[in-house]
Design an enzyme around this catalytic site. Structure first.
Site, PDB file in Angstrom:
ATOM      1  N   ASP A 191       0.915  -1.136   0.000  1.00  0.00           N
ATOM      2  CA  ASP A 191       0.000   0.000   0.000  1.00  0.00           C
ATOM      3  C   ASP A 191       0.955   1.185   0.000  1.00  0.00           C
ATOM      4  OD1 ASP A 191      -1.484   2.241   0.678  1.00  0.00           O
ATOM      5  OD2 ASP A 191      -2.964   1.053   1.743  1.00  0.00           O
ATOM      6  N   HIS A 192       1.137   1.795  -1.171  1.00  0.00           N
ATOM      7  CA  HIS A 192       2.246   2.755  -1.273  1.00  0.00           C
ATOM      8  C   HIS A 192       2.051   3.974  -0.362  1.00  0.00           C
ATOM      9  CE1 HIS A 192      -0.437   4.389  -4.329  1.00  0.00           C
ATOM     10  NE2 HIS A 192       0.173   5.547  -4.163  1.00  0.00           N
TER      11      HIS A 192
ATOM     12  N   HIS B  38      -5.929   2.812   1.335  1.00  0.00           N
ATOM     13  CA  HIS B  38      -5.173   3.982   1.800  1.00  0.00           C
ATOM     14  C   HIS B  38      -5.857   4.714   2.956  1.00  0.00           C
ATOM     15  CE1 HIS B  38      -3.248   2.987  -1.849  1.00  0.00           C
ATOM     16  NE2 HIS B  38      -4.023   3.683  -2.653  1.00  0.00           N
TER      17      HIS B  38
HETATM   18  P1  NAD Z   1       0.230  -2.338 -17.312  1.00  0.00           P
HETATM   19  O1  NAD Z   1      -0.983  -2.784 -18.058  1.00  0.00           O
HETATM   20  O2  NAD Z   1       0.943  -1.123 -17.766  1.00  0.00           O
HETATM   21  O3  NAD Z   1       1.286  -3.535 -17.355  1.00  0.00           O
HETATM   22  C1  NAD Z   1       0.908  -4.879 -17.270  1.00  0.00           C
HETATM   23  C2  NAD Z   1       2.114  -5.778 -17.523  1.00  0.00           C
HETATM   24  O4  NAD Z   1       1.691  -7.141 -17.477  1.00  0.00           O
HETATM   25  C3  NAD Z   1       2.771  -5.592 -18.869  1.00  0.00           C
HETATM   26  O5  NAD Z   1       4.157  -5.728 -18.681  1.00  0.00           O
HETATM   27  C4  NAD Z   1       2.222  -6.769 -19.691  1.00  0.00           C
HETATM   28  O6  NAD Z   1       3.072  -7.187 -20.733  1.00  0.00           O
HETATM   29  C5  NAD Z   1       2.134  -7.827 -18.633  1.00  0.00           C
HETATM   30  N1  NAD Z   1       1.169  -8.888 -18.957  1.00  0.00           N
HETATM   31  C6  NAD Z   1      -0.163  -8.757 -19.160  1.00  0.00           C
HETATM   32  N2  NAD Z   1      -0.714  -9.965 -19.441  1.00  0.00           N
HETATM   33  C7  NAD Z   1       0.287 -10.876 -19.395  1.00  0.00           C
HETATM   34  C8  NAD Z   1       0.357 -12.294 -19.585  1.00  0.00           C
HETATM   35  N3  NAD Z   1      -0.723 -13.029 -19.880  1.00  0.00           N
HETATM   36  N4  NAD Z   1       1.557 -12.868 -19.441  1.00  0.00           N
HETATM   37  C9  NAD Z   1       2.644 -12.144 -19.148  1.00  0.00           C
HETATM   38  N5  NAD Z   1       2.644 -10.816 -18.957  1.00  0.00           N
HETATM   39  C10 NAD Z   1       1.480 -10.193 -19.087  1.00  0.00           C
HETATM   40  O7  NAD Z   1      -0.179  -2.278 -15.784  1.00  0.00           O
HETATM   41  P2  NAD Z   1       0.445  -1.326 -14.627  1.00  0.00           P
HETATM   42  O8  NAD Z   1      -0.215  -0.004 -14.679  1.00  0.00           O
HETATM   43  O9  NAD Z   1       1.920  -1.371 -14.693  1.00  0.00           O
HETATM   44  O10 NAD Z   1      -0.092  -2.031 -13.299  1.00  0.00           O
HETATM   45  C11 NAD Z   1       0.459  -3.235 -12.799  1.00  0.00           C
HETATM   46  C12 NAD Z   1      -0.102  -3.524 -11.409  1.00  0.00           C
HETATM   47  O11 NAD Z   1       0.252  -2.487 -10.537  1.00  0.00           O
HETATM   48  C13 NAD Z   1      -1.628  -3.643 -11.342  1.00  0.00           C
HETATM   49  O12 NAD Z   1      -1.956  -4.572 -10.349  1.00  0.00           O
HETATM   50  C14 NAD Z   1      -2.053  -2.265 -10.884  1.00  0.00           C
HETATM   51  O13 NAD Z   1      -3.283  -2.298 -10.211  1.00  0.00           O
HETATM   52  C15 NAD Z   1      -0.917  -1.939  -9.941  1.00  0.00           C
HETATM   53  N6  NAD Z   1      -0.734  -0.502  -9.723  1.00  0.00           N
HETATM   54  C16 NAD Z   1      -0.354   0.304 -10.769  1.00  0.00           C
HETATM   55  C17 NAD Z   1      -0.144   1.644 -10.549  1.00  0.00           C
HETATM   56  C18 NAD Z   1       0.321   2.565 -11.656  1.00  0.00           C
HETATM   57  O14 NAD Z   1       0.585   3.723 -11.347  1.00  0.00           O
HETATM   58  N7  NAD Z   1       0.446   2.112 -12.890  1.00  0.00           N
HETATM   59  C19 NAD Z   1      -0.337   2.175  -9.273  1.00  0.00           C
HETATM   60  C20 NAD Z   1      -0.728   1.333  -8.235  1.00  0.00           C
HETATM   61  C21 NAD Z   1      -0.901  -0.025  -8.481  1.00  0.00           C
END
Ligand code: NAD
Length: 492
Positions: A179-180, A242
Site C-alpha cells: 500500500d504505497h 489507503h
Molecule cells: P500495465 O498494463 O501497464 O502492465 C501490465 C504488464 O503485465 C505488462 O508488462 C504486460 O506485458 C504484462 N502482462 C499482461 N498480461 C500478461 C500475460 N498473460 N503474461 C505475461 N505478462 C502479461 O499495468 P500497470 O499499470 O503497470 O499495473 C500493474 C499492477 O500495478 C496492477 O496490479 C495495478 O493495479 C498496480 N498498480 C499500478 C499503478 C500505476 O501507477 N500504474 C499504481 C498502483 C498499483
C-alpha cells in the site's frame, strides 16, 4: 557496515507502466545507495518479445538523469537486467524462468535470495503464485519474498480466494502487500508525531478530540483507467486501503516498539474496534457521488459518464464521504470523517485532528486544529488560540506551520524506493497484513452492499469538493470540513 542485499528479482509485468514509472527508478535509488550493488540481477517478464538489450534501454530510459556520471551509473545498473518473454499461464515458461534465475544466481553469486514482484493485472496474481510452486521456483537457501500490488481482491471473498492461492506458495512472513501510502514520509510521520510527543499523547483521546478528518483529494479524472475504475470505484480503490491505513495510524494504540509484529498488532486491533454498521447505517453514513461536466479555468472537463470506457448509466463512485465510528475506548463517540474523490478542487492528502475548544476566561475558545500534510505539501500545522495583537484580551487563531523543505523532499527516497528497500531487508512493518485486509474488506463490503440497493448517485461538478451531501454529513452534528480549498484560509 554494508547494507548490501543479494537478490535475483523477478518482475512480472516488466514492460508495464508501474515498472517503468516507479519500480525501476526505485531500484535505481537502492542501487545508488549500495543496497543493490554487485550481487543482484533483475529478470523482467512480460508478453512482448524484447531482447535483453532493448529491455536495458527501457530501464535506462526510466531512470534517465542529466549528469554524465548518472548516465554511467544507469548503464552499469541496467547491465544487471535480463528479459524473458513470458506468458503467465504457460507452465513451460516458468521452467525457462527457473533456469535463467538459477544461472543469474550463480553468475552474480547471489546465494539463493529471490524477490518476486507482481506488477501486472491482478487477475494473474494467483496464477503466477500457483505456477511458482508447481514449477518449484522457490529456492531452498536464502529468502523467497513476494511483493504484490493492489488491488488485493474487490471484496472479502475475492481477497480471501487470492490470499488462499498465495499462501499455497508463500507463508505470511514472505508476502509483502504494497500500500504505497504506507511508504509516504508523512504517513509514517503520523506515528512519530503521535507517539514521539508526550504532549500529544496526553490529549489524543475522546476527552480532547472533537473529530478526525481524512481527505485524499485528486484533481485528475479517471484518465486511461476507466476499464479498471468502472469495476472498482473510489470506495474500493482508495478507502479500503489507503484511507483505512491512515485511519489506523490515527486511532491505534501505542505499539510497544516500532517492530512489524508490534505495529501490526495495534493496527489490527484498531480495525477490530471499528464500529460495524448495518447496511441501513452504512447508507446513512456513507455518500457516493460522481463528477459531472464543468469548465475549469476556461477548459471544458467531461463528466464521469462521458469519459471513454464508462457506461452512460454508470453508478460507479468517483467520490466517497463517510462518517466512521470506533468502539475503541479512547475514541468512543469521536467521528472520523473521510472523503476521497477524483476531479476535486485540488490534489492534496491531508489529515486534520480537531481539538475541542470551549469556555475560557477570555470567552469561548475556538477549536484547535492539527493538520498533517501528506502530499504534495509535507509537514504539519497547528492552529491554536492566541491573543490578538493590541489592547484587550481577545482570542484569535494563530497558526504554527512546519513544512519540509522541497529540496529535502526531492532528495528523500520515494515511497516505492523505501518500501522495496524494506522488503529487501525483510521488514514488513509498512506492508499490509492479511488480517488487516480481511478486516477492512469486511468493513467496506457492508457499504458496497448498502449502495447496491440504491438506484441513484449524488453528483458534483468537476473541480468542486464533492456534493452538498458531503458537507451536510458533518453539519448535521455540528462539524465542518476544515480543509475547504475554495474558502481562503492560510496557505495549504
Ligand atoms: P500495465 O498494463 O501497464 O502492465 C501490465 C504488464 O503485465 C505488462 O508488462 C504486460 O506485458 C504484462 N502482462 C499482461 N498480461 C500478461 C500475460 N498473460 N503474461 C505475461 N505478462 C502479461 O499495468 P500497470 O499499470 O503497470 O499495473 C500493474 C499492477 O500495478 C496492477 O496490479 C495495478 O493495479 C498496480 N498498480 C499500478 C499503478 C500505476 O501507477 N500504474 C499504481 C498502483 C498499483
Amino acid at each position: 557496515m554494508s547494507n548490501e542485499v543479494n537478490a535475483v528479482i523477478i518482475m512480472f509485468g516488466g514492460s508495464g507502466d508501474l515498472a517503468h514509472r516507479k519500480l525501476y527508478p526505485a531500484l535505481f535509488g537502492l542501487y545508488r545507495k549500495g543496497v543493490l550493488k554487485d550481487h543482484f540481477a533483475v529478470i523482467g517478464t512480460a508478453r512482448r518479445p524484447w531482447s535483453d538489450d532493448y529491455y536495458r534501454g527501457v530501464v535506462r530510459d526510466s531512470v534517465a538523469g542529466s549528469e554524465e556520471e548518472h548516465e554511467a551509473e544507469a548503464e552499469a545498473f541496467a547491465s544487471h537486467f535480463y528479459y524473458q518473454s513470458h506468458d503467465v499461464t504457460d507452465s513451460s515458461h516458468y521452467v525457462t524462468l527457473k533456469q535463467l534465475a538459477q544461472k543469474l544466481d550463480d553468475q552474480y553469486a547471489v546465494g539463493g535470495n529471490r524477490m518476486y514482484y507482481m506488477a501486472m493485472a491482478p487477475q494473474f496474481f494467483a496464477t503466477i503464485a500457483t505456477h511458482l510452486k508447481s514449477e518449484a521456483l522457490l529456492t531452498k537457501t536464502g529468502f523467497n519474498r513476494l511483493i504484490i500490488e493492489k488491488p488485493f481482491g474487490h471484496d472479502y471473498p475475492s481477497a480471501k480466494e487470492l490470499n488462499d492461492a498465495l499462501t499455497g506458495t508463500f507463508a505470511e512472513e514472505q508476502i509483502y502487500r504494497i500500500d504505497h501510502y504506507l511508504g509516504k514520509e508523512m504517513a509514517q510521520a503520523i506515528l512519530a508525531l503521535r507517539f514521539g510527543n508526550p504532549l500529544l499523547k496526553t490529549v489524543w483521546n475522546k476527552d480532547y478530540i472533537k473529530d478526525i478528518q481524512i481527505t485524499l483529494a485528486e484533481a485528475v479524472g479517471v484518465e486511461e483507467r476507466a476499464g479498471y475504475y468502472e469495476t472498482a470505484g473510489a470506495l474500493r480503490d482508495m478507502v479500503q486501503n489507503h484511507v483505512m491505513q491512515l485511519l489506523a495510524y490515527l486511532t491505534m494504540d501505542e505499539p510497544t516498539a516500532m517492530t512489524s509484529e508490534a505495529v501490526h498488532e495495534v493496527k489490527s486491533r484498531a480495525f477490530d474496534q471499528l464500529h460495524r454498521y448495518t447496511e441501513e447505517e452504512a447508507a446513512a453514513n456513507f455518500i457516493r457521488a460522481q463528477y459531472t461536466a464543468a469548465a475549469i479555468d476556461g477548459q471544458a472537463i467531461k463528466g464521469y459518464r462521458e469519459e471513454d470506457g464508462v457506461a452512460s448509466a454508470s453508478l460507479t463512485d468517483t467520490f466517497v464521504a463517510g462518517r466512521i465510528m470506533t468502539d475503541a475506548p479512547a475514541f468512543a463517540g469521536v467521528p472520523i470523517f473521510i472523503r476521497t474523490g477524483k476531479r476535486l478542487t485540488r490534489k492534496s492528502t491531508q489529515v486534520t485532528v480537531t481539538f475541542k475548544g470551549g469556555k475560557t476566561p477570555f470567552g469561548e475558545g475556538q477549536d484547535a486544529h492539527l493538520t498533517i500534510y501528506i502530499e504534495p505539501s509535507q509537514g504539519y500545522t497547528l492552529e491554536l488560540n492566541g491573543k490578538q495583537l493590541g489592547e484587550g484580551n481577545i482570542l484569535t487563531p494563530n497558526r504554527l506551520d512546519f513544512r519540509h523543505d522541497p529540496a529535502a523532499i526531492a532528495a528523500a527516497p520515494e515511497a516505492y524506493e523505501r518500501l522495496i528497500g524494506e522488503a529487501l531487508a525483510g521488514d514488513q512493518t509498512n506492508f499490509n497484513h492479511w488480517r488487516e485486509l480481511a478486516q477492512t474488506w469486511h468493513y467496506v463490503d457492508v457499504i458496497t452492499a448498502a449502495w447496491q440497493k440504491q438506484t441513484g448517485i449524488e453528483t458534483y461538478p468537476a473541480g468542486t469538493m464533492g456534493p452538498q451531501a458531503a458537507f451536510d454529513l458533518l453539519a448535521k452534528d455540528g462539524h465542518q470540513w476544515y480543509w475547504q480549498p475554495t474558502r481562503v484560509r492560510m496557505a495549504d
